[in-house]
Design an enzyme around this catalytic site. Structure first.
Site, mmCIF file in Angstrom:
data_model
loop_
_atom_site.group_PDB
_atom_site.id
_atom_site.type_symbol
_atom_site.label_atom_id
_atom_site.label_comp_id
_atom_site.label_asym_id
_atom_site.label_seq_id
_atom_site.Cartn_x
_atom_site.Cartn_y
_atom_site.Cartn_z
ATOM 1 N N ARG A 287 0.765 -1.179 -0.131
ATOM 2 C CA ARG A 287 0.032 -0.002 -0.073
ATOM 3 C C ARG A 287 0.729 1.275 0.017
ATOM 4 O O ARG A 287 2.012 1.187 0.378
ATOM 5 C CB ARG A 287 -0.814 0.048 1.229
ATOM 6 C CG ARG A 287 -1.849 -1.285 1.618
ATOM 7 C CD ARG A 287 -2.354 -1.062 2.907
ATOM 8 N NE ARG A 287 -3.151 -2.294 3.119
ATOM 9 C CZ ARG A 287 -3.354 -2.614 4.414
ATOM 10 N NH1 ARG A 287 -2.493 -2.150 5.481
ATOM 11 N NH2 ARG A 287 -4.092 -3.817 4.807
ATOM 12 N N CYS A 288 0.346 2.359 -0.588
ATOM 13 C CA CYS A 288 1.344 3.723 -0.412
ATOM 14 C C CYS A 288 1.179 4.068 1.103
ATOM 15 O O CYS A 288 2.256 4.821 1.657
ATOM 16 C CB CYS A 288 0.643 4.559 -1.363
ATOM 17 S SG CYS A 288 -1.038 4.955 -0.987
#
Length: 519
Positions: A287-288
């Site tokens: 995930r960012c």
């Protein structure tokens, strides 16, 4: 028979594969071919932008409250297809099914928030400095929006762009990740059918990154694109920002993160360890907003690390259809990059838990693995203690199941370490001291701050976005994103019957500054 996915422009599938053909494989079961994918070329992107340009004026002429009702219909159709869409997400990118359902819920929440914004695209009436004159402001659509999204959130993040862009009266060219085209096709169909969108208002381009950049450049040169939204790596985002800047445009950039979590002496260590597991290893750390480094006070370092390591050892990993904490890497190309990141582990680091690091296989097993590790692209979760502030593993995003741990002496030092890598997307602090919480909020550079919650997790009515290497300050979600997809227009209406010149023909009341009250 394996189906074929292709670009869709002005309502029609694009025949042929000018950019070649690839097999879209399930990363949890590599022999499962989800679809054959016909890639477009730069001309495909330009053609989509031209179709959007032709369709946009008619879409903007539809009253905003009606466009809001279209968003409402999209939300209801997504909701009624939630299980099927989540299953596509799980099959195509290997995201655990429970997480995939949560991602679909985010689309519904986004639609629910914005359906009313069609009646709240407010301007203002402003008093004039002159008589018989009225001033107004209006929100206008920017025109054609080109949206390029990553595949780690293949349906939720695109909705963050598509919903407000369409609501505001823009036409859209959407290019999903080339490793999540089935998710892209499914979401495209739900938007078009749910919203009753006219042909050309939403166009789907399936292409690789290099081709997309070339097509975007050509479309900008031909003045076919008015706004660019991009979610992806900081390196590519920088190039897109440079490209749009040459055309005097500011892209909406949502980029990577090296997200810190500070653990203070007063923290609930069990809660902090649980958050580190979820945010560090959920979606296999892809995930960012994934946790990058735990910055833990030296007095609780050993205690926290033992709890985090224990939870990680116990975490079920494997087949994403079977209730695991995380499944495979999104695609084999991310596994190749992650191998490079593992090469940043140095002799002064201490790898926690099992000595196994790298890909999970029969010869390199993980105890309690769920399913067949040979079938997909699975990696051991890796906790690296003893990280130093000049280490590559501390300074750079490591897109995969890897979490670094370092220590701090006082809160000022923790804040310095949190900001040092130069990213600024998400951050967290675990503390029971309100003073520490607010000092951290004030000092950290991240666009998002969590107190006693993980670095991962966003709600549809809050601004989402980062600073520094994580973005250019643009924000998605909530009412703040409307500024990305509209332009303010001011209007003055003089009905005095004479030419009144601003700042010149203004009546001035004369004060008496020498006046003093009598003693």
């Amino acid at each position: 028979m394996t189906r074929t996915i292709t670009s869709i422009i002005a309502g029609s599938p694009v025949a042929g594969a000018a950019g070649g053909t690839i097999a879209d494989r399930n990363p949890a079961q590599l022999d499962d071919v989800v679809a054959e994918v016909s890639l477009g070329d730069a001309g495909t992107f330009v053609a989509a932008a031209r179709a959007a340009r032709a369709a946009q004026p008619g879409w903007a002429d539809i009253p905003a409250p009606v466009r809001g009702r279209a968003i409402a219909h999209i939300g209801r159709l997504v909701e009624s297809n939630a299980e099927r869409l989540a299953a596509i997400v799980t099959r195509e990118i290997g995201k655990p099914y429970a997480e995939a359902l949560g991602e679909v819920r985010e689309i519904v929440d986004t639609c629910d928030f914005f359906l009313g914004e069609g009646r709240r695209l407010y301007g203002q009436t402003v008093p004039s400095e002159m008589p018989d004159k009225q001033l107004f402001t209006f929100r206008n659509p920017v025109g054609v929006v080109a949206t390029i999204t990553a595949g780690n959130f293949p349906v939720a993040v695109p909705a963050w762009y598509l919903v407000p862009a369409l609501l505001c009266g823009n036409a859209v060219v959407w290019k999903p990740a080339d490793y999540s085209p089935a998710c892209g096709e499914a979401l495209f169909e739900l938007f078009v059918r749910g919203g009753g969108l006219p042909d050309g208002v939403l166009n789907l381009v399936i292409a690789d990154g290099e081709t997309t950049f070339a097509g975007l450049s050509q479309a900008l040169d031909q003045r076919l694109v008015d706004k660019v939204g991009f979610t992806g790596s900081s390196a590519v985002g920088s190039k897109i920002g440079e490209l749009t800047g040459r055309h005097l445009q500011s892209a909406c950039l949502e980029l990577g993160g090296k997200n810190p979590m500070v653990v203070t002496p007063s923290a609930d260590l069990d809660l902090a360890a649980e958050a580190a597991l979820f945010s560090g290893f959920g979606t296999a750390g892809q995930r960012c907003t994934s946790l990058g480094t735990v910055i833990v006070h030296e007095s609780v370092h050993e205690d926290f690390l033992a709890r985090f390591d224990k939870l990680t050892r116990q975490a079920p990993i494997g087949d994403p259809t079977r209730g695991v904490v995380f499944g495979p890497m999104l695609d084999e190309k991310f596994a190749e990059r992650f191998e490079d990141y593992l090469g940043w582990v140095q002799p002064h680091h201490v790898v926690q838990g099992s000595s196994a690091v790298g890909r999970i296989t029969s010869a390199h097993p993980r105890e309690g693995f769920v399913g067949d590790p040979q079938a997909g692209v699975y990696y051991h979760p890796t906790i690296v203690d003893g990280v130093r502030e000049d280490d590559a593993i501390f300074l750079n995003e490591t897109f995969g199941p890897l979490v670094g741990v370092t220590t701090y002496v006082d809160l000022d030092d923790a804040i310095r370490l949190a900001n040092l890598p130069g990213y600024g997307l998400s951050s967290a602090i675990y503390t029971t001291d309100a003073n520490e919480a607010f000092r951290f909020r004030r000092g950290v550079s991240a666009g998002m701050v969590s107190i006693n919650n993980s670095t991962s997790g966003a709600e549809a009515h809050l601004p989402f976005g980062g600073n520094g290497k994580s973005g250019n300050g643009s924000r998605q979600s909530g009412m703040w994103v409307l500024d990305q997809f509209t332009r303010w227009q001011s209007m003055n209406w003089d009905y005095s019957g004479r030419l009144q010149k601003a700042q010149m023909d203004v009546v001035d009341l004369v004060p008496d500054p020498a006046f003093r009250l009598a003693e």
